[in-house]
Structures are given as C-alpha cells and as structure tokens.
Design a protein around this motif. Structure first.
Motif, PDB file in Angstrom:
ATOM      1  N   LEU A   1       0.790  -1.219   0.000  1.00  0.00           N
ATOM      2  CA  LEU A   1       0.000   0.000   0.000  1.00  0.00           C
ATOM      3  C   LEU A   1       0.829   1.279   0.000  1.00  0.00           C
ATOM      4  O   LEU A   1       0.269   2.379   0.100  1.00  0.00           O
ATOM      5  CB  LEU A   1      -0.964  -0.017   1.194  1.00  0.00           C
ATOM      6  CG  LEU A   1      -1.996  -1.151   1.156  1.00  0.00           C
ATOM      7  CD1 LEU A   1      -2.880  -1.124   2.381  1.00  0.00           C
ATOM      8  CD2 LEU A   1      -2.846  -1.071  -0.114  1.00  0.00           C
ATOM      9  N   TRP A   2       2.143   1.156  -0.118  1.00  0.00           N
ATOM     10  CA  TRP A   2       2.943   2.357  -0.354  1.00  0.00           C
ATOM     11  C   TRP A   2       2.641   2.919  -1.743  1.00  0.00           C
ATOM     12  O   TRP A   2       2.868   4.100  -2.006  1.00  0.00           O
ATOM     13  CB  TRP A   2       4.439   2.052  -0.235  1.00  0.00           C
ATOM     14  CG  TRP A   2       4.940   2.080   1.174  1.00  0.00           C
ATOM     15  CD1 TRP A   2       5.064   1.016   2.025  1.00  0.00           C
ATOM     16  CD2 TRP A   2       5.375   3.228   1.909  1.00  0.00           C
ATOM     17  NE1 TRP A   2       5.546   1.434   3.236  1.00  0.00           N
ATOM     18  CE2 TRP A   2       5.749   2.784   3.197  1.00  0.00           C
ATOM     19  CE3 TRP A   2       5.489   4.591   1.598  1.00  0.00           C
ATOM     20  CZ2 TRP A   2       6.231   3.661   4.168  1.00  0.00           C
ATOM     21  CZ3 TRP A   2       5.964   5.452   2.569  1.00  0.00           C
ATOM     22  CH2 TRP A   2       6.324   4.992   3.839  1.00  0.00           C
ATOM     23  N   ARG A   3       2.147   2.068  -2.621  1.00  0.00           N
ATOM     24  CA  ARG A   3       1.794   2.531  -3.969  1.00  0.00           C
ATOM     25  C   ARG A   3       0.384   3.107  -3.943  1.00  0.00           C
ATOM     26  O   ARG A   3      -0.573   2.422  -3.610  1.00  0.00           O
ATOM     27  CB  ARG A   3       1.880   1.394  -4.980  1.00  0.00           C
ATOM     28  CG  ARG A   3       1.675   1.860  -6.423  1.00  0.00           C
ATOM     29  CD  ARG A   3       2.024   0.757  -7.429  1.00  0.00           C
ATOM     30  NE  ARG A   3       1.981   1.249  -8.802  1.00  0.00           N
ATOM     31  CZ  ARG A   3       2.971   1.909  -9.377  1.00  0.00           C
ATOM     32  NH1 ARG A   3       4.077   2.157  -8.716  1.00  0.00           N
ATOM     33  NH2 ARG A   3       2.860   2.324 -10.625  1.00  0.00           N
TER      34      ARG A   3
ATOM     35  N   ASP B   1       4.802   5.375  -5.878  1.00  0.00           N
ATOM     36  CA  ASP B   1       5.369   4.711  -4.709  1.00  0.00           C
ATOM     37  C   ASP B   1       6.649   5.467  -4.361  1.00  0.00           C
ATOM     38  O   ASP B   1       7.594   5.494  -5.147  1.00  0.00           O
ATOM     39  CB  ASP B   1       5.668   3.247  -5.035  1.00  0.00           C
ATOM     40  CG  ASP B   1       6.268   2.474  -3.863  1.00  0.00           C
ATOM     41  OD1 ASP B   1       6.952   3.073  -3.019  1.00  0.00           O
ATOM     42  OD2 ASP B   1       6.064   1.250  -3.804  1.00  0.00           O
ATOM     43  N   HIS B   2       6.667   6.106  -3.180  1.00  0.00           N
ATOM     44  CA  HIS B   2       7.856   6.872  -2.793  1.00  0.00           C
ATOM     45  C   HIS B   2       9.129   6.027  -2.890  1.00  0.00           C
ATOM     46  O   HIS B   2      10.176   6.505  -3.339  1.00  0.00           O
ATOM     47  CB  HIS B   2       7.720   7.389  -1.358  1.00  0.00           C
ATOM     48  CG  HIS B   2       6.746   8.521  -1.199  1.00  0.00           C
ATOM     49  ND1 HIS B   2       6.528   9.476  -2.166  1.00  0.00           N
ATOM     50  CD2 HIS B   2       5.940   8.863  -0.143  1.00  0.00           C
ATOM     51  CE1 HIS B   2       5.637  10.357  -1.732  1.00  0.00           C
ATOM     52  NE2 HIS B   2       5.258  10.002  -0.519  1.00  0.00           N
ATOM     53  N   GLY B   3       9.033   4.760  -2.456  1.00  0.00           N
ATOM     54  CA  GLY B   3      10.213   3.894  -2.468  1.00  0.00           C
ATOM     55  C   GLY B   3      10.755   3.662  -3.863  1.00  0.00           C
ATOM     56  O   GLY B   3      11.962   3.786  -4.110  1.00  0.00           O
ATOM     57  N   GLN B   4       9.861   3.318  -4.799  1.00  0.00           N
ATOM     58  CA  GLN B   4      10.304   3.052  -6.167  1.00  0.00           C
ATOM     59  C   GLN B   4      10.785   4.330  -6.853  1.00  0.00           C
ATOM     60  O   GLN B   4      11.748   4.308  -7.633  1.00  0.00           O
ATOM     61  CB  GLN B   4       9.164   2.414  -6.967  1.00  0.00           C
ATOM     62  CG  GLN B   4       8.701   1.071  -6.430  1.00  0.00           C
ATOM     63  CD  GLN B   4       9.835   0.066  -6.322  1.00  0.00           C
ATOM     64  OE1 GLN B   4      10.648  -0.080  -7.242  1.00  0.00           O
ATOM     65  NE2 GLN B   4       9.890  -0.643  -5.203  1.00  0.00           N
TER      66      GLN B   4
ATOM     67  N   SER C   1       1.371  10.155  -1.834  1.00  0.00           N
ATOM     68  CA  SER C   1       1.368  10.352  -3.293  1.00  0.00           C
ATOM     69  C   SER C   1       1.539  11.800  -3.725  1.00  0.00           C
ATOM     70  O   SER C   1       1.778  12.052  -4.912  1.00  0.00           O
ATOM     71  CB  SER C   1       0.060   9.800  -3.890  1.00  0.00           C
ATOM     72  OG  SER C   1      -1.070  10.433  -3.309  1.00  0.00           O
ATOM     73  N   ASP C   2       1.409  12.757  -2.815  1.00  0.00           N
ATOM     74  CA  ASP C   2       1.516  14.169  -3.188  1.00  0.00           C
ATOM     75  C   ASP C   2       2.909  14.462  -3.755  1.00  0.00           C
ATOM     76  O   ASP C   2       3.926  14.090  -3.157  1.00  0.00           O
ATOM     77  CB  ASP C   2       1.258  15.049  -1.963  1.00  0.00           C
ATOM     78  CG  ASP C   2       1.230  16.524  -2.328  1.00  0.00           C
ATOM     79  OD1 ASP C   2       0.169  17.019  -2.721  1.00  0.00           O
ATOM     80  OD2 ASP C   2       2.302  17.174  -2.216  1.00  0.00           O
ATOM     81  N   GLN C   3       2.966  15.147  -4.897  1.00  0.00           N
ATOM     82  CA  GLN C   3       4.239  15.401  -5.552  1.00  0.00           C
ATOM     83  C   GLN C   3       5.089  16.432  -4.822  1.00  0.00           C
ATOM     84  O   GLN C   3       6.320  16.382  -4.881  1.00  0.00           O
ATOM     85  CB  GLN C   3       4.010  15.837  -7.007  1.00  0.00           C
ATOM     86  CG  GLN C   3       3.704  14.682  -7.936  1.00  0.00           C
ATOM     87  CD  GLN C   3       4.807  13.616  -7.902  1.00  0.00           C
ATOM     88  OE1 GLN C   3       5.965  13.892  -8.186  1.00  0.00           O
ATOM     89  NE2 GLN C   3       4.429  12.385  -7.555  1.00  0.00           N
TER      90      GLN C   3
END
Length: 397
Positions: free
Chosen positions: A163-165, A170-173, A377-379
C-alpha cells in the motif's frame, strides 16, 4: 535479484480457514458474554439487587449461557480438526494484494488478539524486497549488490508494503530511480503494542547492520504508526547498547502521531462515557476490542511505561506534517490536521515543553491541502523527500 529467499511456513487455504473459524468462535463467545452481562445488569437493576458478578447470570439462565459457549467451542473445534486433516485444503494460497490488504486490516484492528490466541492469520514481521520475503542477512546482501544506499520503509496502521503505492506512485520506487536508494519494505502486525513491534524491528535491524557493508548507510522513511515503531526500535537499541542507530542516515517521518491521533483520543473518551452507566458498561467491551496498536495512537506511546523518548543523539530526523484546512476554521489545522493527525503532533509539539519530541526547526515541514493518505502520493511531498535523501537544498513548505 536474490535467488535464495527466506524459507518459512507457507500460508495455505487450510490455515486461513482455521484462522477464520477461530475468529468465529471468539466472536460468538464475545456476543454471548455481552448479552449475558446485559441480562444480569437489567434483572439486578444495575447491580442494586445483586452484589455478585454483574457479568454472569446464575441458575438455569447461567446454565443456558454456559451451554451455548460449550456448543460453540465443540462445533468450531471439530471444524478446525477437519480443516487440518483434509489434504485439498493444504494448497498454498495466492499472496495477492487483496489478501494482504484484508489481512493487514484484520491485524491492525485485532492483531494482538490474533497473536495471543495463536491464530494463523497473525502477521509476522518481515522484510520485503521486490515482492519477496527476505531475512535480515539477505536484505543486507541485496542492498550491497545495488548502487547507493538501502531505504527502509515502514507503513502505518492497517497497512502493508503493497500500500505504499498510491495513485500510481510509490515513494520507495521513485526514490530508487531518482536517488539510487534500494527500497526494502517492512511488513508487520500493526495491532501489536508499538513497543512490541519496536523490539522486533530492533532485532531485525541489528542483524541487518551486522551484514551491511561499512560504506552503506540505511535511510529510513516512515508513515504514520511506522514512525512510532521506528522510534521505539531506536530506543530499544539504545537501552541494549547496540550501535546500529549511529549508522543510520536520515530518518523521515510522514504524518507520524508523535503526540497521538485525534480519532483514538475520541474513541477512548467514548469508552469512558460508556462505563459511567452500569447498563451501558457492557458495550464498552466492544470499544476495547480495538488493538493495543490502535490504543497506543492515543498518546503516541512507544514504550511499555509511556515515557517521552527523544531521537538518539546523532540521528538526523525530519518531521513532515499535512493539513486539510476548512475555510474559516482555524481549529481544524490545530486539532484535525491531515484528517487523522494534527500538525502539532506530526511535528512533535506538545503544550508541555518537557514532552515535546524535538526536531530541528529546519527539519520540520507542513504541506497544506494534503490528507494523511495523500502524504503517500503528493508530488510536493515527494520532491521534498527526494531533496532530503539527495542532500539537495530545500525550503520550508
């Protein structure tokens, strides 16, 4: 990619059904307990006619309730034996995002109960790399084979690594691509007390750092409850004299309720109000069903004795808060913040200075018109994260 993954007991259809069957028994018994308690309080006029146990009836009435409980355990116990005995139920279940999502929610709500009763639906803490479960040593080896540094990501309540995506991001990816960080996700039972998860995480990270090359530095990104678990793990390491917190890079907290979350404080108040009246007191048990993990969110508790703990000396911590202000209501940002965590709480502030969780002023950021989940998800949030982990200059938001 690692070829040798950690070997562990695989979830089967049988284990899932056994877990559900066990929960069914617990649920029926819980309802019977509630009904009997209400029955006893009503017939005794709230205890005025009876000084005995207000939760149990006596005589024939008590016998009926006991028989219902015994019958429930007999039926569900027999079904459990049948599920373990039939081979077709032993096939492995699909480890899909949908299954992981409902398991994570279930664990968040009652994960402490699942673990205490030995329910197979209880999630163990694990490290996830490229959708595979790794031991701490394997995760360190995977990080060593990549350029750049490893990035540990800890999710929040009722969530998991999938659920990070959010909304395709996804911040990690993204940080893997833009900042050469290797994302390693922690999956854990968010219903356990925060300090229990902190103990488990501290043990994992001690093993991880034992095999991590000296030229690698673990960076950390936490969302919501994940930040409390990370702070707890660092405290456990300090108490044990372990040095791995000294090897950490940056530790970034996204919407972490360092001073508690509004909704859990409200839930605790409702529990209290229910206990005042003897006729409504049995319903307070329904509120207590929520896990220790959820209850820890009331004050942002990270230790068993409710201490206020600072970040270890030398840890480079960053606090990111969000708010969804309602026009004309200044109290919204102060009390509601991102919808779950107030801005003050996410930045470590407290009305009593001695209870503040201290961050450098230049390491605190607030984003307007962003919700608690929107932090994922906010840029604007992501660009700030990218600059933090890339050591680029940035400005306050």
């Amino acid at each position: 990619m690692m070829k040798t993954m950690v070997t562990r007991q695989q979830s089967t259809l049988s284990s899932d059904l056994q877990g559900i069957n066990q929960l069914t028994a617990d649920g029926i018994t819980g309802v019977v307990d509630l009904v009997e308690s209400m029955h006893q309080r009503i017939t005794s006029l709230g205890g005025t006619l009876n000084t005995g146990d207000l939760n149990r009836t006596s005589g024939i009435t008590g016998f009926v309730y006991r028989r219902i409980r015994q019958t429930t355990h007999l039926i569900t116990g027999g079904l459990g034996l049948a599920l373990r005995a039939v081979p077709p139920w032993q096939s492995a279940v699909d480890n899909s995002p949908t299954r992981q999502q409902w398991l994570s929610i279930l664990n968040g709500v009652m994960g402490d109960h699942l673990q205490a009763t030995g329910n197979p639906l209880a999630l163990p803490m694990s490290l996830q790399y490229q959708k595979q479960t790794l031991t701490a040593q394997q995760a360190a080896l995977a990080s060593s084979s990549e350029s750049g540094h490893p990035l540990l990501l800890l999710h929040g309540l009722c969530m998991n690594d999938w659920l990070w995506r959010r909304h395709g991001h996804d911040h990690g990816q993204a940080l893997h691509q833009d900042a050469q960080l290797t994302p390693i996700y922690v999956r854990y039972n968010s219903g356990l007390a925060v300090y229990q998860n902190g103990q488990q995480l501290a043990a994992l990270l001690k093993q991880f750092h034992a095999d991590l090359p000296a030229d690698k530095q673990l960076q950390v990104l936490c969302h919501s409850m994940g930040g409390l678990v990370m702070r707890s793990a660092m405290h456990v390491a300090e108490q044990a004299g372990d040095d791995w917190p000294e090897r950490l890079g940056k530790v970034v907290f996204l919407g972490t309720p360092h001073q508690g979350a509004v909704l859990e404080k409200t839930g605790n108040l409702i529990d209290y109000l229910l206990t005042i009246n003897p006729y409504t007191a049995p319903f307070a048990k329904l509120g207590h069903v929520r896990s220790h993990g959820i209850k820890n969110l009331r004050h942002g508790t990270i230790t068993a004795d409710h201490q206020t703990i600072q970040l270890p000396p030398g840890v480079d911590g960053y606090a990111l808060a969000a708010s969804t202000p309602v026009e004309g209501h200044q109290w919204h940002q102060k009390w509601i913040g991102d919808g779950l965590v107030s801005v003050d709480s996410a930045l470590g502030g407290h009305r009593h200075p001695e209870r503040e969780v201290l961050f450098r002023a230049s390491h605190k950021y607030t984003f307007e018109q962003v919700s608690h989940m929107g932090l994922l998800s906010d840029q604007r949030v992501y660009q700030t994260l990218r600059k933090i982990f890339s050591n680029e200059p940035l400005h306050q938001c």
